[in-house]
Design a protein around this motif. Structure first.
Motif, PDB file in Angstrom:
ATOM      1  N   THR A  91       0.488  -1.223  -0.073  1.00 38.46           N
ATOM      2  CA  THR A  91      -0.068  -0.081  -0.076  1.00 38.46           C
ATOM      3  C   THR A  91       0.913   1.280   0.043  1.00 38.46           C
ATOM      4  OG1 THR A  91      -1.557  -1.175   1.258  1.00 38.46           O
ATOM      5  CG2 THR A  91      -1.671   1.194   1.255  1.00 38.46           C
ATOM      6  N   GLN A 100      -6.691   2.575   0.241  1.00 46.03           N
ATOM      7  CA  GLN A 100      -5.478   1.905  -0.284  1.00 46.03           C
ATOM      8  C   GLN A 100      -4.670   2.013  -0.962  1.00 46.03           C
ATOM      9  OE1 GLN A 100      -7.695  -0.347  -3.308  1.00 46.03           O
ATOM     10  NE2 GLN A 100      -9.621   0.393  -2.023  1.00 46.03           N
ATOM     11  N   CYS A 101      -3.860   3.670  -0.267  1.00 49.43           N
ATOM     12  CA  CYS A 101      -2.941   4.058  -1.197  1.00 49.43           C
ATOM     13  C   CYS A 101      -1.510   5.158  -0.714  1.00 49.43           C
ATOM     14  CB  CYS A 101      -3.034   4.850  -2.001  1.00 49.43           C
ATOM     15  SG  CYS A 101      -4.067   3.857  -3.649  1.00 49.43           S
ATOM     16  N   ALA A 126      -5.838  -4.203  -4.142  1.00 50.15           N
ATOM     17  CA  ALA A 126      -5.186  -5.531  -3.191  1.00 50.15           C
ATOM     18  C   ALA A 126      -5.708  -6.467  -3.852  1.00 50.15           C
ATOM     19  CB  ALA A 126      -5.753  -5.813  -1.286  1.00 50.15           C
TER      20      ALA A 126
END
Length: 206
Positions: free
Chosen positions: A2, A44-45, A112
């Motif tokens: 991530t 997510q980042c 993911a």
């Protein structure tokens, strides 16, 4: 992975079917489309940027860096991927995760599942299935920053379709279910916006 990924929200389209303007600003029902994309993508980042052209100041309230296309003529989402790659390279990220600004139901596990699907391929794209047929969703992908010079050259040579360029390098597909709704549903028309609002109300009821 991530922390090594730069989220890039693609908002460079011209929204002709919605009468122009920034589609991501349309109201979903108390929240704009783009605000919901930001909410879903951010965890997510390592960081998130917005790819948009024109005056970046109109997005100041979102609190995100705005990166413009470096290729003239609105060549499409690949130019936004490149803009994300250039920013990612300068900031030390290894990959770019892309999503469109008008797709408020982007999966919470987008990054993911794309990473898990890659299996040695340099690029991973999303897909759904319709009547047994696999439908690619090329606006949603995981892209290695190492390919940015190749992408720049391709765009300068006139390549504009995502899958045409991705085919040159090989890519994996991560398949997502469309029940109870298509996670990549995008708002192109007023009717789409009404449908998105109904889906949103159903998801947030109670």
């Amino acid at each position: 992975m991530t922390e090594r990924v730069l989220g890039t929200i693609l908002a460079g389209g011209q929204a002709r079917r919605m009468g122009g303007g920034d589609k991501g600003r349309l109201d979903l029902g108390g929240q704009s489309l783009i605000a919901e994309v930001i909410r879903r993508l951010t965890p997510q980042c390592g960081a998130v940027v917005l790819n948009a052209n024109g005056d970046p100041g109109r997005f100041a309230d979102l609190g995100l860096p705005v990166v413009a296309d470096s290729i003239a003529g609105h060549p499409g989402p690949l130019a936004g991927v490149l803009a994300g790659m250039d920013h990612a390279a300068a900031a030390g990220f290894s990959h770019v995760l892309t999503a469109a600004a008008d797709t408020p139901f982007v999966p919470h596990d987008l990054g993911a599942r794309l990473a898990a699907s890659a299996k040695g391929k340099p690029i991973a794209l999303c897909a759904t299935r319709e009547e047994g047929r696999l439908i690619r969703q090329p606006t949603f992908g995981l892209w290695p920053v190492a390919l940015r010079d190749d992408l720049r050259a391709a765009l300068q040579d006139g390549v504009s379709k995502v899958v045409v360029w991705a085919d040159r390098h090989g890519y994996a597909l991560a398949e997502f279910a469309t029940d109870p709704h298509d996670p990549f549903f995008n708002v192109n028309t007023p009717a789409d916006l009404e449908l998105a609002r109904r889906i949103w109300q159903g998801m947030t009821a109670g």
